[in-house]
Design an enzyme around this catalytic site. Structure first.
Site, PDB file in Angstrom:
ATOM      1  N   SER A  49      -7.376  -8.451  -2.962  1.00 16.52           N
ATOM      2  CA  SER A  49      -8.342  -8.356  -4.066  1.00 16.52           C
ATOM      3  C   SER A  49      -7.696  -7.778  -5.322  1.00 16.52           C
ATOM      4  CB  SER A  49      -9.493  -7.445  -3.633  1.00 16.52           C
ATOM      5  OG  SER A  49      -8.973  -6.185  -3.228  1.00 16.52           O
ATOM      6  N   GLN A  52      -7.662  -5.008  -7.520  1.00 19.01           N
ATOM      7  CA  GLN A  52      -8.150  -3.702  -7.062  1.00 19.01           C
ATOM      8  C   GLN A  52      -7.445  -2.557  -7.786  1.00 19.01           C
ATOM      9  OE1 GLN A  52      -5.622  -2.588  -3.212  1.00 19.01           O
ATOM     10  NE2 GLN A  52      -6.650  -4.558  -2.963  1.00 19.01           N
ATOM     11  N   HIS A 110      -7.224   2.034  -6.952  1.00 19.32           N
ATOM     12  CA  HIS A 110      -7.632   3.108  -6.050  1.00 19.32           C
ATOM     13  C   HIS A 110      -7.965   4.338  -6.887  1.00 19.32           C
ATOM     14  CE1 HIS A 110      -6.199   0.420  -3.012  1.00 19.32           C
ATOM     15  NE2 HIS A 110      -5.044   0.353  -3.635  1.00 19.32           N
ATOM     16  N   LYS A 136      -5.385   7.576  -3.595  1.00 20.59           N
ATOM     17  CA  LYS A 136      -4.596   6.656  -2.760  1.00 20.59           C
ATOM     18  C   LYS A 136      -3.430   6.056  -3.554  1.00 20.59           C
ATOM     19  CE  LYS A 136      -5.280   2.561   0.238  1.00 20.59           C
ATOM     20  NZ  LYS A 136      -4.419   1.541  -0.399  1.00 20.59           N
ATOM     21  N   GLU A 141       0.111   4.583  -3.952  1.00 21.19           N
ATOM     22  CA  GLU A 141       0.762   3.832  -2.875  1.00 21.19           C
ATOM     23  C   GLU A 141       2.094   3.230  -3.336  1.00 21.19           C
ATOM     24  OE1 GLU A 141      -2.336   1.052  -1.990  1.00 21.19           O
ATOM     25  OE2 GLU A 141      -1.770  -0.272  -3.598  1.00 21.19           O
ATOM     26  N   HIS A 191      -3.970  -3.693  -9.579  1.00 22.10           N
ATOM     27  CA  HIS A 191      -2.959  -4.520  -8.910  1.00 22.10           C
ATOM     28  C   HIS A 191      -3.644  -5.496  -7.955  1.00 22.10           C
ATOM     29  CE1 HIS A 191      -3.796  -1.065  -6.321  1.00 22.10           C
ATOM     30  NE2 HIS A 191      -3.428  -1.789  -5.298  1.00 22.10           N
ATOM     31  N   ARG A 238     -12.756  -2.965  -5.847  1.00 20.01           N
ATOM     32  CA  ARG A 238     -12.369  -4.374  -5.966  1.00 20.01           C
ATOM     33  C   ARG A 238     -13.179  -5.069  -7.066  1.00 20.01           C
ATOM     34  NH1 ARG A 238     -13.634  -3.198  -0.857  1.00 20.01           N
ATOM     35  NH2 ARG A 238     -11.923  -2.872   0.615  1.00 20.01           N
ATOM     36  N   LYS A 282     -15.072  -9.311  -0.060  1.00 19.53           N
ATOM     37  CA  LYS A 282     -15.574  -7.963   0.238  1.00 19.53           C
ATOM     38  C   LYS A 282     -16.422  -7.419  -0.922  1.00 19.53           C
ATOM     39  CE  LYS A 282     -11.765  -6.561   3.324  1.00 19.53           C
ATOM     40  NZ  LYS A 282     -10.637  -5.594   3.507  1.00 19.53           N
TER      41      LYS A 282
HETATM   42  N1  9C2 Z   1      -2.480  -2.569  -2.347  1.00 20.76           N
HETATM   43  N2  9C2 Z   1      -2.755  -2.572  -0.999  1.00 20.76           N
HETATM   44  C1  9C2 Z   1      -3.656  -1.743  -0.512  1.00 20.76           C
HETATM   45  O1  9C2 Z   1      -4.258  -0.981  -1.215  1.00 20.76           O
HETATM   46  C2  9C2 Z   1      -3.912  -1.779   0.979  1.00 20.76           C
HETATM   47  O2  9C2 Z   1      -3.491  -0.529   1.532  1.00 20.76           O
HETATM   48  C3  9C2 Z   1      -5.386  -2.019   1.232  1.00 20.76           C
HETATM   49  O3  9C2 Z   1      -5.760  -1.794   2.555  1.00 20.76           O
HETATM   50  C4  9C2 Z   1      -5.681  -3.452   0.841  1.00 20.76           C
HETATM   51  O4  9C2 Z   1      -5.625  -3.539  -0.541  1.00 20.76           O
HETATM   52  C5  9C2 Z   1      -7.025  -3.898   1.248  1.00 20.76           C
HETATM   53  O5  9C2 Z   1      -7.182  -5.110   0.514  1.00 20.76           O
HETATM   54  P1  9C2 Z   1      -8.610  -5.767   0.469  1.00 20.76           P
HETATM   55  O6  9C2 Z   1      -9.533  -4.649   0.104  1.00 20.76           O
HETATM   56  O7  9C2 Z   1      -8.850  -6.330   1.828  1.00 20.76           O
HETATM   57  O8  9C2 Z   1      -8.508  -6.814  -0.592  1.00 20.76           O
HETATM   58 ZN    ZN Z   2      -3.775  -1.226  -3.287  1.00 20.68          ZN
END
Ligand code: 9C2
Ligand code: ZN
Length: 439
Positions: free
Chosen positions: A105, A107, A109, A132, A134, A282, A301, A307
């Site tokens: 997605s 998204q 955090h 979060k 990452e 991202h 998202r 979702k």
């Molecule tokens: N960038 N990556 C992450 O943040 C992962 O750790 C997450 O778990 C995923 O982004 C989850 O993606 P969906 O919500 O299913 O689209």
């Molecule tokens: Zn992410």
């Protein structure tokens, strides 16, 4: 006191974007450890292997079946006094392997403060009150959308991609282009213009998105390399045209396809990495990665997903930082607290540190080439999780030595002197990634 070396049984999450069956590294790695509730189905997507103590999918001690979360709660020394006193009796990080077939997605955090607010307001969609940040390290070639492009690139697309300009809105687009082209100028005003243009795009009606997606795909298919007037130096027209048609094939009509023109498109080769601070926008697009993050599963998202979407929160929360993608890539450095033996030196083995500017985690990638190559790590005042992503060898902590091969995951308690030794042929590689926290 004997420091434990615990072989873990880790869970895998089947999100829709995961690679299917054994094509998924997350599935293959999970299946490398005996489990009575995992049989890989060829047509099922396997997206994420989770390694750690996060309660949504806690890893278990393979021998006893007890969760690592319980073991750490019972004996905080596994984490070390300093880590446990700051982060409680759980790991400060969540370690994952992602295997990406379709785009994740659009998204971001939330930072710590916003995470607490979202969790208090909606704990179902925001299960944690933690930030979060990452880091992603490529295991195979990886593609992703990360952070806003330099403003001049976005201005170029607003001037050359009519369906994009239509969705953003004529006045928002021209105000943005004017702000973007201003030499120097007020940084805050530029970020405001970016937020206004991005917010204009994200507030498009479904009918407008359907209509403009059809026009965009037609242009991409007909113009090819000339699409978007040939694109920009970081993303050529032909690459953009392929991405538009690929994402349309994966998601049909979706506002996320237009976000492509606002975000940096980055490719990583194996071993390359990127780091995303909280509130950075991202969307990962393809490839297998190791990912490490602060212990949280909070995702806001806004597109390219079936979702729950929270568009207004995403538009409001973003940093609107913009920069060329190279500023977002992370450069690993040689890890100074490991000693290689003669075989390892002569075969060109390496121990590289990926050290983001946050406290909760760092990651070391150890690549041992040929038979008998060995790396000995100084004891750490903190917990580690080690996964083997290729080859085989042994892993030892003090007198305890175990076999390790692709997909095997181990927890290594605090103050352990860890030794990794390869058992692969002369031109083969034994690769492990170790996430750890030491404060
Ligand atoms: N960038 N990556 C992450 O943040 C992962 O750790 C997450 O778990 C995923 O982004 C989850 O993606 P969906 O919500 O299913 O689209
Ligand atoms: Zn992410």
């Amino acid at each position: 006191m004997q420091v434990p070396l615990i072989r873990l049984q880790c869970g895998v999450n089947s999100y829709e974007w995961g690679k299917k069956g054994s094509e998924s590294a997350a599935a293959r790695f999970a299946a490398a450890t005996p489990s009575d509730n995992l049989s890989i189905q060829a047509d099922k997507p396997y997206a994420e292997l989770w390694m750690g103590t996060h309660p949504s999918n806690p890893s278990k001690d393979l021998t006893t079946g007890r969760t690592l979360l319980d073991l750490c709660a019972e004996n905080q020394l596994l984490l070390s006094e300093s880590v446990a006193s700051k982060y409680g009796s759980k790991l400060p990080f969540l370690f994952k392997v992602l295997s990406i077939h379709k785009a994740l997605s659009i998204q971001a955090h939330p930072n710590k403060k916003l995470a607490e607010q979202l969790h208090a307001r909606d704990s179902k969609n925001y299960p944690d009150d933690n930030h979060k940040p990452e880091m992603a390290i490529a295991i195979t070639p990886f593609e992703g959308l990360c952070g806003f492009r330099p403003l001049g690139e976005i201005a170029h697309f607003l001037e050359t991609v009519k369906p994009l300009r239509t969705l953003v809105g004529e006045s928002e687009a021209s105000q943005f282009v004017q702000a973007a082209n201003q030499e120097g100028g007020d940084e805050a005003a530029k970020k405001k213009a970016l937020q206004t243009a991005f917010g204009g795009l994200m507030s498009s009606s479904p009918e407008d998105v359907d209509r403009e997606t059809a026009s965009l795909v037609k242009l991409a298919e007909s113009e090819g390399a000339d699409f978007a007037a040939g694109g920009v130096s970081s993303t050529k027209g032909a690459v953009l045209a392929e991405l538009v048609t690929r994402l349309n094939g994966q998601f049909g009509s979706d506002i996320g396809i237009f976000v492509l023109f606002f975000l940096n498109f980055v490719t990583l080769q194996p071993g390359e990495a990127l780091f995303l601070v909280a509130d950075d926008i991202h969307a990962y697009v393809s490839g297998d990665i190791v990912e490490c993050m602060a212990a949280s599963d909070n995702v806001v998202r806004a597109g390219l997903t079936p979702k729950f979407k929270d568009v207004s929160t995403l538009v409001d929360m973003l940093t609107y930082n913009y920069a060329p993608i190279d500023e977002q890539k992370m450069t690993p450095t040689e890890y100074p607290y490991a000693t290689l033996n003669r075989n390892a030196y002569s075969s060109g083995s390496s121990v590289m540190l990926y050290d983001p500017p946050i406290e909760e985690f760092s990651v070391v990638r150890t690549l041992l080439r040929g038979e008998g190559a060995k790396a000995t790590f100084d004891p750490l005042e903190g917990p580690s999780i080690v996964i083997c992503t290729g080859g085989k060898g042994t892993i030892a902590v003090g007198p305890t030595k175990q076999e390790i091969q692709e997909g095997y995951v181990f927890f290594v308690g605090s103050t352990a002197e860890l030794v990794l030794e390869s058992a692969v042929g002369q031109d083969e590689e034994f690769t492990t990634f170790k996430a750890f926290c030491e404060i």
